[in-house]
Design an enzyme around this catalytic site. Structure first.
Site: not given
Length: 160
Positions: A53, A45, A47-49
């Site tokens: 992370l 996703t 923001t996560c990527s």
């Protein structure tokens, strides 16, 4: 209600990815160590990527220098988490926890209903710090934010 400081991390089966997919129990993962566990709504996703992370990948050595293990939790299957770890160049030792049925996420009380976005039940964005399986800090993001659960925020929060 979400897990709170002083609570013990629930002991349950989970899949971990550290290169290969393995089965273990969360009680074993947290026993006898200091752990920063951060949760994301989903692998791959935006923001996560792009931010969440990658921040932990960038600062992984700083956590290790403080003898802190780092783990990333998402409601995705183990093979998606493995592919995401590879795509994000996650270093060996930064464990990816695949909570495919959201069992661990629900036990933590950190579930998010992403149905409006076609995502179903997911993990809320958060970061926690635990020692020997006991939560010492929990930082849960407000919807749409990425501030208190970043790698930088957690490094400051667990500063010696």
């Amino acid at each position: 209600m979400s897990i709170q400081p002083g609570d013990t991390v629930p002991d349950m089966a989970i899949k971990i990815i550290d290169g290969d997919v393995q089965s273990t129990r969360t009680g074993n993962l947290f026993a006898g160590r200091k752990v920063v566990l951060f949760g994301v709504p989903g692998a791959f996703t935006p923001t996560c990527s792009k931010y969440h992370l990658p921040g932990y990948v960038t600062h992984f050595r700083e956590f290790r220098a403080r003898d802190i293990s780092v783990m990333c939790l998402a409601v995705n299957d183990a093979y998606v988490m493995q592919a995401w770890a590879l795509a994000q160049q996650v270093p060996a030792g930064l464990l990816m926890l695949a909570d495919g049925n959201a069992s661990f996420t629900r036990a933590l009380g950190l579930e998010l209903d992403g149905s409006d976005y076609g995502m179903g039940l997911r993990t809320r964005r958060f970061a926690s710090y635990a020692e020997d399986g006991v939560v010492r800090q929990i930082h849960i993001e407000a919807p749409g934010e990425l501030r208190v659960s970043t790698a930088e925020a957690m490094l400051a929060a667990v500063a010696p």
